[in-house]
Design an enzyme around this catalytic site. Structure first.
Site, PDB file in Angstrom:
ATOM      1  N   ASP A   1       0.813  -1.212   0.000  1.00  0.00           N
ATOM      2  CA  ASP A   1       0.000   0.000   0.000  1.00  0.00           C
ATOM      3  C   ASP A   1       0.848   1.264   0.000  1.00  0.00           C
ATOM      4  O   ASP A   1       2.054   1.228   0.235  1.00  0.00           O
ATOM      5  CB  ASP A   1      -0.890   0.026   1.251  1.00  0.00           C
ATOM      6  CG  ASP A   1      -1.993  -1.002   1.181  1.00  0.00           C
ATOM      7  OD1 ASP A   1      -2.421  -1.350   0.066  1.00  0.00           O
ATOM      8  OD2 ASP A   1      -2.435  -1.460   2.262  1.00  0.00           O
TER       9      ASP A   1
ATOM     10  N   TYR B   1       5.830  -9.984   7.083  1.00  0.00           N
ATOM     11  CA  TYR B   1       5.719  -8.538   7.222  1.00  0.00           C
ATOM     12  C   TYR B   1       6.206  -8.139   8.607  1.00  0.00           C
ATOM     13  O   TYR B   1       6.095  -8.909   9.568  1.00  0.00           O
ATOM     14  CB  TYR B   1       4.271  -8.070   7.071  1.00  0.00           C
ATOM     15  CG  TYR B   1       3.796  -8.015   5.643  1.00  0.00           C
ATOM     16  CD1 TYR B   1       3.965  -6.869   4.878  1.00  0.00           C
ATOM     17  CD2 TYR B   1       3.161  -9.108   5.059  1.00  0.00           C
ATOM     18  CE1 TYR B   1       3.521  -6.808   3.568  1.00  0.00           C
ATOM     19  CE2 TYR B   1       2.714  -9.057   3.741  1.00  0.00           C
ATOM     20  CZ  TYR B   1       2.899  -7.905   3.009  1.00  0.00           C
ATOM     21  OH  TYR B   1       2.464  -7.852   1.708  1.00  0.00           O
TER      22      TYR B   1
END
Lengths: 261, 261
Positions: free
Chosen positions: B52, B110
């Site tokens: 993102d 992540y």
């Protein structure tokens, strides 16, 4: 009237150095504007010393006199709310009226960081000089650096434009720390090389010229003992180039017992 | 025709995410432009997945087909010379023609970073969510996070705008590491809190919603076992807020034996 002393961290990337000057935005300008916004008075800021364009600080120290009654420990949050995100006040004390951050500083430590891995570190790119090749002889650099510890005339390692009449300074401690956790195994990566210099005072560009010359020692272009020859020459032309500003940071300013740890 | 696979680090601060989109500059746009400049052909880039706006990557993986004869190991330097400084290619391999970075990815990790010290870190400000108060119960966060390990329908922790029809994913590993070296002694500083999540795949905003909800556990607003209740509700409204993008980084993509370590 009160005298407030504070420590300050800044990312110098977007500033023309610490001290106010005719052209370009400086850290001092931002500090003054935020104190003016908070108190209504433009302060006269005294810092431990200036830093050049693009140079950073982990703990710059400054003081100023104010009639504001805001308690000392409230200032960091109050100023940080008004400062840009690349400048952060991290501590604050009330000090005796006569305390002066520049005159009272006993020792300063600077750190210069070289990324000796093959590729730049994208997250540290504004804080490192990237030197991917040739391989550096770090032991030779350590040996060369030790030649400079002591009290000497550092003219060879000062900018030609230095306005000081006396170039004698005392380098108290000089060391190199290597962070090899950033090396990729199986490559020629040498990690992040941090050069720490502690002294009673520094001349303009002194750490950067020492670093630029030391890199020539690391590359084998000069011998470690050449550092002493260069030093004794008292001639800027004898030394190597000035390393780029972005690798440099004011790491610590020591006031002895005048300020708490 | 050859198939080249590369790893890529980027500071996502100035990009509208990885993948090309109608509005705003993306990492993929920059990559395509640099490959076009080098080879004369616009490549079709396949990445392990998108990130993102404002999200970073330590090791994104992508591949593309090219007729260029430049050896695989020359590509990182050649592309880095053409890429902006906030994008760096760090490795490169030639892979079988049918290799696809998205389909072949076995596990992704992540990292989400929370700065739980009183003051922001000026040098890490683009890579951390600053959470100075209230104090976080890190053990409760650890306990809450463990509730999510396994194979579940993660609808509660996915964006309402997720376009996937199947929200079942497997979270293989979840852990919290705390770096307390950044704490100032004698303060309430809690250090940098790194949340690592490893899974076979992730839904849109999944790590950020898990983090936002876990922060409520850390603040004592929810109990650790609420994480399981929220998960089983399969309702985005049951979970907490989406943590800000800048704290998130794609840390690693694992291809098993398809790519060397």
């Amino acid at each position: 009237m009160r005298n407030l002393c504070m420590t300050l961290a800044y990312d110098g990337t977007n500033y023309h150095g610490f001290q106010t000057q005719p052209a370009g935005k400086t850290v001092q300008d931002e500090l003054e504007a935020s104190i003016l916004a908070l108190t209504g008075d433009k302060p006269k800021i005294i810092a431990s010393g200036r830093t050049d364009s693009g140079v950073h600080a982990y703990a710059q120290v400054f003081n100023f006199h104010t009639s504001s009654l805001i308690p000392a420990d409230r200032w960091p949050l109050a100023l940080n709310a008004r400062l840009p995100q690349d400048i952060v006040v991290t501590r604050s004390w009330e000090v005796p009226l006569e305390f002066n951050s520049r005159h009272a500083a006993k020792r300063k430590t600077y750190r210069y960081t070289i990324n000796a891995n093959r590729y730049p570190d994208v997250f540290q790119r504004h804080m490192q000089f990237h030197h991917p090749a040739p391989q550096l002889n770090i032991e030779a650099m350590r040996e060369g650096l030790q030649q400079l510890v002591g009290t000497y005339d550092f003219t060879s390692f000062a900018s030609r434009y230095s306005q000081k009449t006396n170039h004698v300074r005392t380098l108290l401690e000089a060391r190199i720390e290597v962070d090899t956790t950033t090396c990729r195994p199986g490559t020629a990566d040498q990690g992040f090389i941090h050069i720490f210099l502690t002294g009673t005072g520094f001349l303009q560009h002194m750490v950067r010229i020492i670093t630029g010359t030391l890199l020539q020692v690391g590359e084998g272009k000069r011998a470690p003992e050449d550092m002493k020859t260069i030093l004794l020459a008292c001639d800027r032309a004898a030394a190597g180039p000035t390393a780029v500003g972005k690798g440099l940071a004011l790491w610590n300013v020591d006031y002895g017992e005048l300020l708490p740890e």
